[in-house]
Every structure is written in structure tokens, then in C-alpha cells.
Design an enzyme around this catalytic site. Structure first.
Site, short mmCIF file in Angstrom:
data_model
loop_
_atom_site.label_atom_id
_atom_site.label_comp_id
_atom_site.label_asym_id
_atom_site.label_seq_id
_atom_site.Cartn_x
_atom_site.Cartn_y
_atom_site.Cartn_z
CB SER A 126 -0.86 -0.02 1.26
OG SER A 126 -1.45 1.24 1.48
CE1 TYR A 151 -4.06 -2.83 5.48
CE2 TYR A 151 -3.52 -0.49 5.39
CZ TYR A 151 -3.81 -1.67 4.75
OH TYR A 151 -3.82 -1.71 3.38
CE LYS A 155 -1.50 -4.63 3.31
NZ LYS A 155 -1.73 -5.97 2.76
N1 UFG Z 1 -13.31 10.55 3.34
C1 UFG Z 1 -14.34 11.40 3.68
N2 UFG Z 1 -15.48 10.84 4.16
C2 UFG Z 1 -15.66 9.50 4.31
C3 UFG Z 1 -14.59 8.64 3.94
C4 UFG Z 1 -13.43 9.20 3.47
O1 UFG Z 1 -14.23 12.61 3.57
O2 UFG Z 1 -16.73 9.08 4.77
C5 UFG Z 1 -12.06 11.13 2.80
C6 UFG Z 1 -10.86 10.83 3.67
O3 UFG Z 1 -10.72 11.79 4.67
C7 UFG Z 1 -9.74 10.86 2.63
C8 UFG Z 1 -10.40 10.37 1.35
O4 UFG Z 1 -11.80 10.53 1.56
O5 UFG Z 1 -9.33 12.17 2.44
C9 UFG Z 1 -10.11 8.91 1.06
O6 UFG Z 1 -10.42 8.15 2.22
P1 UFG Z 1 -10.48 6.56 2.19
O7 UFG Z 1 -10.84 6.13 3.57
O8 UFG Z 1 -11.34 6.10 1.07
O9 UFG Z 1 -9.01 6.15 1.81
P2 UFG Z 1 -7.63 6.43 2.57
O10 UFG Z 1 -6.77 7.15 1.61
O11 UFG Z 1 -7.82 7.03 3.89
O12 UFG Z 1 -7.17 4.94 2.85
C10 UFG Z 1 -6.71 4.14 1.82
C11 UFG Z 1 -6.95 2.66 2.12
C12 UFG Z 1 -6.16 2.22 3.31
C13 UFG Z 1 -4.72 2.60 3.16
C14 UFG Z 1 -4.60 4.06 2.84
C15 UFG Z 1 -3.18 4.43 2.53
O13 UFG Z 1 -8.32 2.44 2.36
O14 UFG Z 1 -6.24 0.82 3.41
O15 UFG Z 1 -5.37 4.37 1.68
O16 UFG Z 1 -3.03 5.78 2.41
F1 UFG Z 1 -4.04 2.37 4.30
#
Ligand code: UFG
Length: 341
Positions: A126, A151, A155
Site C-alpha cells: 500500500s 495495519y 504492510k
Molecule cells: N473521506 C471522507 N469521508 C468518508 C470517507 C473518506 O471525507 O466518509 C475522505 C478521507 O478523509 C480521505 C479520502 O476521503 O481524504 C479517502 O479516504 P479513504 O478512507 O477512502 O481512503 P484512505 O486514503 O484514507 O485509505 C486508503 C486505504 C487504506 C490505506 C490508505 C493508505 O483504504 O487501506 O489508503 O493511504 F491504508
């Protein structure tokens, strides 16, 4: 054709990869413990490809079970290892669950691969290993930062375990693929992302809100130092991502790898803000999304998107689909899933 084991092959990225492997002519064996997936995903895979993969329900923490599996399938030429727990928040609360699920299983599989005459191994890593990178876009040479969650640590440790094992196992070749944000679903809407409970990730939360299961999307923060104040990520279509696994596997099986252990970033190279994702969804669906801006989510990095040069030039893979394609397919999938009830 070569026999390939796909662990977690009924999960989101795993199922799309099984489809691409079967389309390429590989014989696929799936191991999945169904802890975060459903056996009905097999029907979708069979319906798309017209081929039936072998399926074994097995918990990879069962060391004897893993040994027995490899005794039965000693003709396996490659393994694509998706099976792992992946909820960042849960990992903070239950670190040992994550270390056991994600690390002990990896060790058991590698031990079996050491016994084979030769094997290729593809690992689901990741972009989380980079944390908030100092430079954007992020290259594979960017510093691996101290992990923000157990988590993320699994990785990083996983990559180290594989790299160490490759050094002493000439018959083992491995590639770690560092995914950015996988989204979307297969164009047939026969397989897709099926989060259990309230989705933690942005895109399933958007589609579930639009279909009426969630009241509104909370956007976590609009005061980040980005053009519109919301966080930026590199959203990659899961079908593009799945195809990258086949390309990486071919590279190992055809001995085109430059060293026994390699890493590649898998992203589109384009960063999109949360608000841009919402706009893309509204454009392709014709729906107005109910959302509100709330406070920042703990642990979120500001911005991450991939430098794709190494994947494009060395791996010989590039994305073919964009954010709108991904949102269109995610929406189609959500509508099909809810109709099925
Ligand atoms: N977000 C919102 N509202 C929500 C969900 C997400 O505003 O209800 C925003 C988050 O703050 C972030 C973006 O949308 O800015 C993406 O969020 P995600 O949760 O979809 O993805 P992340 O980038 O946080 O996480 C992903 C993977 C993880 C991994 C991570 C690595 O899901 O497994 O990338 O950066 F660890």
C-alpha cells in the site's frame, strides 16, 4: 497453462484479479476464509469468464492446513497474496489481530514457497508505507515512514519479510505492489466492492448515500492546504489494478524481473480531492449527493498520488480508465447489489 494461487480471491481486488488471470488463460486456485467476502462472488467470476476457478475455504492461520494445501497443489507456479485484514481504525484497536492475520499467514505461505522448485510471489502492499511523503508525486524511492497504524505496519513488515526471504531463496521471486486508492467495479457489475457494515472508504460511502442507505456523506475537513481544502488521493480503477497483477506475474514467470524482489507503485498519477470525487460521481450518475463538511479524520494524510514512471516503463503497464469510469461502474454496482437485496 500455469496454476496460480490467489489468496483472498473472493475479496474486492482479489476477485477482479481472478477474472483477469482467467481471461489471460491461467488456471486459478482461490483460497479465502470468507471472513470479509462471500462464496457468491464465485458466481460473478464464473459468469464473466465462463471458467470455474478451484475454491478452497481455508483460514491461512491454519499452518497445517496451508501445508496440506501446498502438498495437494505442488504444481503451483505463482501466488498473488491478497488475504489480509485492511481496516486502519480496527487495527489500532486490535493490533495483535492484525499482526496475526497479516504476518503469520504471510510467513506460512513463504515457508511453503521455499519448498517449490520455483515460484513467483505478488504481495498486496500500500502507498500507506510512504505516510505523508515529502515530495509529490511519490516515487518508489520515497522514504518509507514510520507506520501510522498497525495495519500500515503489517504492510511495511510484510515487505521486509519478503525481501529478506528472497535474499536466501534463489528459487523465489517477488514483487510488492503499492496500491494507491482502489475504487470502482467490473463493467458488467457482476463483481464489485462489498463492504460489511458502515463503509470506511470514500467511494462506497458515496454510492450508499446516493442509494439511500446512508443519510449523508461527511467530508472530513476542508481546511487542508490543497486547492479546495479537501484531501487529495490517487483513485485507481480496480480493473486497471487487477491487470497490473497479471503483468507483474508474467514478469516473474517469464524471468523479466531485474532483481528477486521489486516494488512498484500502482496509481493513475493524478490526484483528486474529495470534492472532485463527489463532483465526478454527480456528473456520471446524474444524482445530487447529500454531504456536509465535518472536522478532520485522525490520521489522514493531506495528499498522496503516484509517480507512475517505474510502473509504466519497467513493468510496462499503465491505467486505461479514469475517475469517471470508476464512479460510473461503482454506481452501477451499487444499484445491482441493492436490487438483489
Ligand atoms: N473521506 C471522507 N469521508 C468518508 C470517507 C473518506 O471525507 O466518509 C475522505 C478521507 O478523509 C480521505 C479520502 O476521503 O481524504 C479517502 O479516504 P479513504 O478512507 O477512502 O481512503 P484512505 O486514503 O484514507 O485509505 C486508503 C486505504 C487504506 C490505506 C490508505 C493508505 O483504504 O487501506 O489508503 O493511504 F491504508
Amino acid at each position: 497453462m500455469d496454476k496460480i494461487l490467489v489468496t483472498g480471491g473472493l475479496g474486492f481486488i482479489g476477485s477482479h484479479t481472478v477474472v483477469e488471470l482467467q481471461n489471460e488463460g491461467y488456471e486459478v486456485v482461490i483460497i479465502d476464509d470468507l471472513s470479509n467476502s462471500s462464496e457468491s462472488v464465485l458466481d460473478g467470476i464464473i459468469s464473466i469468464t465462463g471458467k470455474t476457478p478451484i475454491f478452497e475455504k481455508l483460514d491461512l492461520k491454519d499452518k497445517a492446513g496451508v501445508e496440506a494445501f501446498f502438498k495437494n497443489h505442488n504444481d503451483i507456479k505463482g501466488v498473488i497474496h491478497f488475504a489480509a485484514s485492511k481496516a486502519v481504525g480496527e487495527s489500532v484497536k486490535e493490533p495483535l489481530l492484525y499482526y496475526e492475520n497479516n504476518i503469520s499467514t504471510l510467513v506460512y505461505i513463504l515457508k511453503e514457497l521455499q519448498k517449490l522448485p520455483s515460484a513467483g510471489f505478488i504481495f498486496s502492499s500500500s502507498c500507506t508505507v510512504y505516510g505523508q511523503a515529502d515530495e509529490l508525486p511519490i516515487t518508489e524511492n520515497a522514504t518509507v515512514k514510520q507506520a501510522e497504524s498497525p495495519y500500515g505496519n503489517t504492510k511495511q513488515i510484510g515487505e521486509e519479510i519478503i525481501s529478506d526471504t528472497c535474499k536466501v531463496t534463489p528459487n523465489l521471486k517477488a514483487i510488492a505492489l503499492r496500491y494507491f486508492n482502489p475504487v470502482g467495479s467490473h463493467e458488467t457489475a457482476k463483481i464489485g466492492e462489498l463492504p460489511i457494515g458502515v463503509p470506511q472508504n470514500l467511494v462506497p460511502f458515496i454510492t450508499q448515500t446516493a442509494i439511500g442507505i446512508r443519510q449523508e456523506l461527511s467530508i472530513f475537513g476542508d481546511d487542508y492546504p490543497t486547492p479546495d481544502g479537501t484531501c487529495i488521493r490517487d483513485y485507481i480503477h480496480v480493473v486497471d489494478l487487477a491487470k497490473a497483477h497479471v503483468v507483474a506475474l508474467n514478469r516473474l514467470l517469464q524471468n523479466k524481473n531485474k532483481s528477486n524482489y521489486e516494488t512498484f507503485n500502482l496509481g493513475t498519477g493524478t490526484g483528486s480531492s474529495v470534492l472532485e470525487v463527489v463532483q465526478a460521481f454527480e456528473k456520471v450518475s446524474g444524482e445530487k449527493l447529500n454531504y456536509k463538511i465535518v472536522g478532520r479524520r485522525e490520521g489522514d494524510i493531506i495528499s498522496a498520488y503516484a509517480n507512475t514512471t517505474k510502473a509504466n516503463e519497467e513493468l510496462g503497464w499503465k491505467t486505461e480508465l479514469n475517475l469517471e469510469d470508476a464512479m460510473r461502474s461503482a454506481w452501477k454496482w451499487e444499484q445491482v447489489v441493492r436490487k438483489k437485496g
